[in-house]
Motif scaffolding. Structure first.
Motif, mmCIF file in Angstrom:
data_model
loop_
_atom_site.group_PDB
_atom_site.id
_atom_site.type_symbol
_atom_site.label_atom_id
_atom_site.label_comp_id
_atom_site.label_asym_id
_atom_site.label_seq_id
_atom_site.Cartn_x
_atom_site.Cartn_y
_atom_site.Cartn_z
ATOM 1 N N ILE A 105 0.839 -1.200 0.000
ATOM 2 C CA ILE A 105 0.000 0.000 0.000
ATOM 3 C C ILE A 105 0.873 1.250 0.000
ATOM 4 C CG2 ILE A 105 -1.683 1.351 1.330
ATOM 5 C CD1 ILE A 105 -2.916 -1.099 0.034
ATOM 6 N N VAL A 106 1.891 1.265 0.836
ATOM 7 C CA VAL A 106 2.794 2.414 0.904
ATOM 8 C C VAL A 106 3.479 2.618 -0.441
ATOM 9 C CG1 VAL A 106 4.926 3.283 1.959
ATOM 10 C CG2 VAL A 106 3.146 2.275 3.388
ATOM 11 N N GLN A 107 3.965 1.534 -1.057
ATOM 12 C CA GLN A 107 4.633 1.645 -2.357
ATOM 13 C C GLN A 107 3.670 2.128 -3.434
ATOM 14 O OE1 GLN A 107 7.963 1.255 -3.131
ATOM 15 N NE2 GLN A 107 7.295 2.114 -5.069
ATOM 16 N N LEU A 108 2.460 1.574 -3.455
ATOM 17 C CA LEU A 108 1.472 2.005 -4.446
ATOM 18 C C LEU A 108 1.094 3.473 -4.248
ATOM 19 C CD1 LEU A 108 -0.861 -1.131 -4.563
ATOM 20 C CD2 LEU A 108 0.678 -0.323 -6.372
ATOM 21 N N ALA A 109 1.003 3.910 -2.999
ATOM 22 C CA ALA A 109 0.684 5.314 -2.729
ATOM 23 C C ALA A 109 1.776 6.222 -3.260
ATOM 24 C CB ALA A 109 0.493 5.530 -1.227
ATOM 25 N N GLU A 110 3.022 5.825 -3.053
ATOM 26 C CA GLU A 110 4.136 6.630 -3.566
ATOM 27 C C GLU A 110 4.118 6.655 -5.079
ATOM 28 O OE1 GLU A 110 7.578 4.832 -1.795
ATOM 29 O OE2 GLU A 110 7.126 5.659 0.194
ATOM 30 N N ASP A 111 3.886 5.497 -5.710
ATOM 31 C CA ASP A 111 3.829 5.429 -7.166
ATOM 32 C C ASP A 111 2.679 6.267 -7.704
ATOM 33 O OD1 ASP A 111 5.965 3.697 -7.021
ATOM 34 O OD2 ASP A 111 4.796 1.903 -7.504
ATOM 35 N N SER A 112 1.535 6.196 -7.027
ATOM 36 C CA SER A 112 0.367 6.962 -7.461
ATOM 37 C C SER A 112 0.641 8.453 -7.379
ATOM 38 C CB SER A 112 -0.836 6.594 -6.594
ATOM 39 O OG SER A 112 -1.953 7.351 -6.964
ATOM 40 N N GLN A 113 1.313 8.885 -6.319
ATOM 41 C CA GLN A 113 1.649 10.301 -6.172
ATOM 42 C C GLN A 113 2.605 10.740 -7.276
ATOM 43 O OE1 GLN A 113 0.249 12.571 -4.163
ATOM 44 N NE2 GLN A 113 1.442 14.069 -5.279
ATOM 45 N N GLU A 114 3.567 9.864 -7.608
ATOM 46 C CA GLU A 114 4.502 10.192 -8.685
ATOM 47 C C GLU A 114 3.763 10.337 -10.014
ATOM 48 O OE1 GLU A 114 7.606 7.240 -8.694
ATOM 49 O OE2 GLU A 114 8.275 7.808 -6.682
ATOM 50 N N LEU A 115 2.788 9.441 -10.281
ATOM 51 C CA LEU A 115 2.008 9.536 -11.508
ATOM 52 C C LEU A 115 1.175 10.810 -11.524
ATOM 53 C CD1 LEU A 115 0.798 5.862 -12.045
ATOM 54 C CD2 LEU A 115 2.442 7.140 -13.428
ATOM 55 N N HIS A 116 0.597 11.144 -10.371
ATOM 56 C CA HIS A 116 -0.184 12.379 -10.279
ATOM 57 C C HIS A 116 0.712 13.585 -10.545
ATOM 58 C CE1 HIS A 116 -3.073 15.341 -8.969
ATOM 59 N NE2 HIS A 116 -2.177 15.807 -8.138
ATOM 60 N N ASP A 117 1.911 13.573 -9.959
ATOM 61 C CA ASP A 117 2.862 14.668 -10.179
ATOM 62 C C ASP A 117 3.249 14.761 -11.649
ATOM 63 O OD1 ASP A 117 2.779 15.187 -7.475
ATOM 64 O OD2 ASP A 117 4.716 14.274 -7.039
ATOM 65 N N MET A 118 3.454 13.606 -12.293
ATOM 66 C CA MET A 118 3.828 13.603 -13.697
ATOM 67 C C MET A 118 2.679 14.131 -14.563
ATOM 68 S SD MET A 118 5.242 10.496 -16.112
ATOM 69 C CE MET A 118 6.226 9.881 -14.763
ATOM 70 N N ASP A 119 1.458 13.700 -14.263
ATOM 71 C CA ASP A 119 0.297 14.204 -15.003
ATOM 72 C C ASP A 119 0.169 15.712 -14.842
ATOM 73 O OD1 ASP A 119 -0.383 11.686 -15.901
ATOM 74 O OD2 ASP A 119 -1.956 11.368 -14.396
ATOM 75 N N MET A 120 0.376 16.185 -13.630
ATOM 76 C CA MET A 120 0.292 17.622 -13.367
ATOM 77 C C MET A 120 1.376 18.363 -14.138
ATOM 78 S SD MET A 120 -1.059 20.242 -11.949
ATOM 79 C CE MET A 120 -2.059 19.819 -10.564
ATOM 80 N N THR A 121 2.591 17.828 -14.158
ATOM 81 C CA THR A 121 3.692 18.465 -14.874
ATOM 82 C C THR A 121 3.397 18.541 -16.367
ATOM 83 O OG1 THR A 121 5.267 17.715 -13.213
ATOM 84 C CG2 THR A 121 6.179 18.358 -15.345
ATOM 85 N N ILE A 122 2.861 17.466 -16.927
ATOM 86 C CA ILE A 122 2.520 17.465 -18.354
ATOM 87 C C ILE A 122 1.456 18.518 -18.641
ATOM 88 C CG2 ILE A 122 1.408 16.099 -20.174
ATOM 89 C CD1 ILE A 122 2.911 13.648 -18.953
ATOM 90 N N HIS A 123 0.454 18.592 -17.786
ATOM 91 C CA HIS A 123 -0.595 19.604 -17.959
ATOM 92 C C HIS A 123 -0.002 21.019 -17.895
ATOM 93 C CE1 HIS A 123 -4.339 21.775 -17.550
ATOM 94 N NE2 HIS A 123 -3.869 22.313 -16.439
ATOM 95 N N LEU A 124 0.852 21.249 -16.906
ATOM 96 C CA LEU A 124 1.469 22.571 -16.770
ATOM 97 C C LEU A 124 2.395 22.871 -17.940
ATOM 98 C CD1 LEU A 124 2.267 22.599 -12.953
ATOM 99 C CD2 LEU A 124 0.388 23.746 -14.129
ATOM 100 N N LEU A 125 3.117 21.867 -18.422
ATOM 101 C CA LEU A 125 3.996 22.060 -19.577
ATOM 102 C C LEU A 125 3.189 22.496 -20.792
ATOM 103 C CD1 LEU A 125 6.712 21.897 -21.046
ATOM 104 C CD2 LEU A 125 6.302 19.451 -21.358
#
Length: 187
Positions: A105-125
């Motif tokens: 669960i902890v690993q999936l949460a970290e991975d999910s946050q990284e994906l969310h951050d990446m999606d946000m970065t792409i949107h901002l880019l």
């Protein structure tokens, strides 16, 4: 409304103090539902359990509404509460072999946050690319969308390779600064 019925055994959860804050809180909570459900489902791997956890999360968010500071990042706050609800679910169901371990669960949460951050970065880019001056936007597009090399850009645009490199460097810096500024706006 519950108090009008006269049923003293059921109390409404606490809410933000004024109706304007309550309305804004409801809008934020409503807007966050799909993201929270995706996040929880990613963590537990079971859509039915995720739906139940989301309901519990919503109840807790509503009860803690007065603790949320309007103007701060609601999604981050709600996601953290959902995370703790998932951990409680995992703890309570620890003997069921079909429930993910706490470590997963902890690993999936970290991975999910990284994906969310990446999606946000792409949107901002994408947003920041639109703010680049036309020539710089075209240069970035030719370099990264078309995959043209510095030498190819130099030949096509009739500029020296060092001029192309300098223009790309300035464009990338402008994009980086824009993305960082917009991230600060969302926090």
């Amino acid at each position: 409304m519950l108090n009008e019925i006269g049923d003293d055994s059921t109390e409404a959860p606490s809410t933000p103090h004024d109706s304007a804050s309550r309305g804004e809180f409801v809008q934020l909570l409503t807007k966050a539902q799909l993201g929270l459900l995706r996040y929880i489902t990613t963590l537990v791997g079971d859509p039915d359990a995720a739906s139940n956890i989301l309901q519990n999360t919503n109840l807790l968010l509503w009860k803690k509404a007065d603790e949320f500071e309007m103007g701060t990042n609601f999604d981050a706050w709600a996601t953290k509460i959902a995370y703790w609800q998932v951990k409680a679910f995992v703890r309570d169901r620890g003997r069921d072999r079909h429930v993910f371990s706490e470590q997963l669960i902890v690993q999936l949460a970290e991975d999910s946050q990284e994906l969310h951050d990446m999606d946000m970065t792409i949107h901002l880019l994408r947003t920041c690319l639109q703010s680049l001056p036309g020539k710089n936007r075209e240069l970035v597009s030719m370099r990264y969308n078309l995959g043209l090399s510095i030498q190819q850009l130099s030949s096509r645009l009739g500029k020296s390779p060092s001029a192309i490199k300098g223009s790309l460097l300035r464009a990338r810096r402008a994009l980086r600064d824009c993305i960082e500024a917009k991230r600060l706006e969302t926090r």
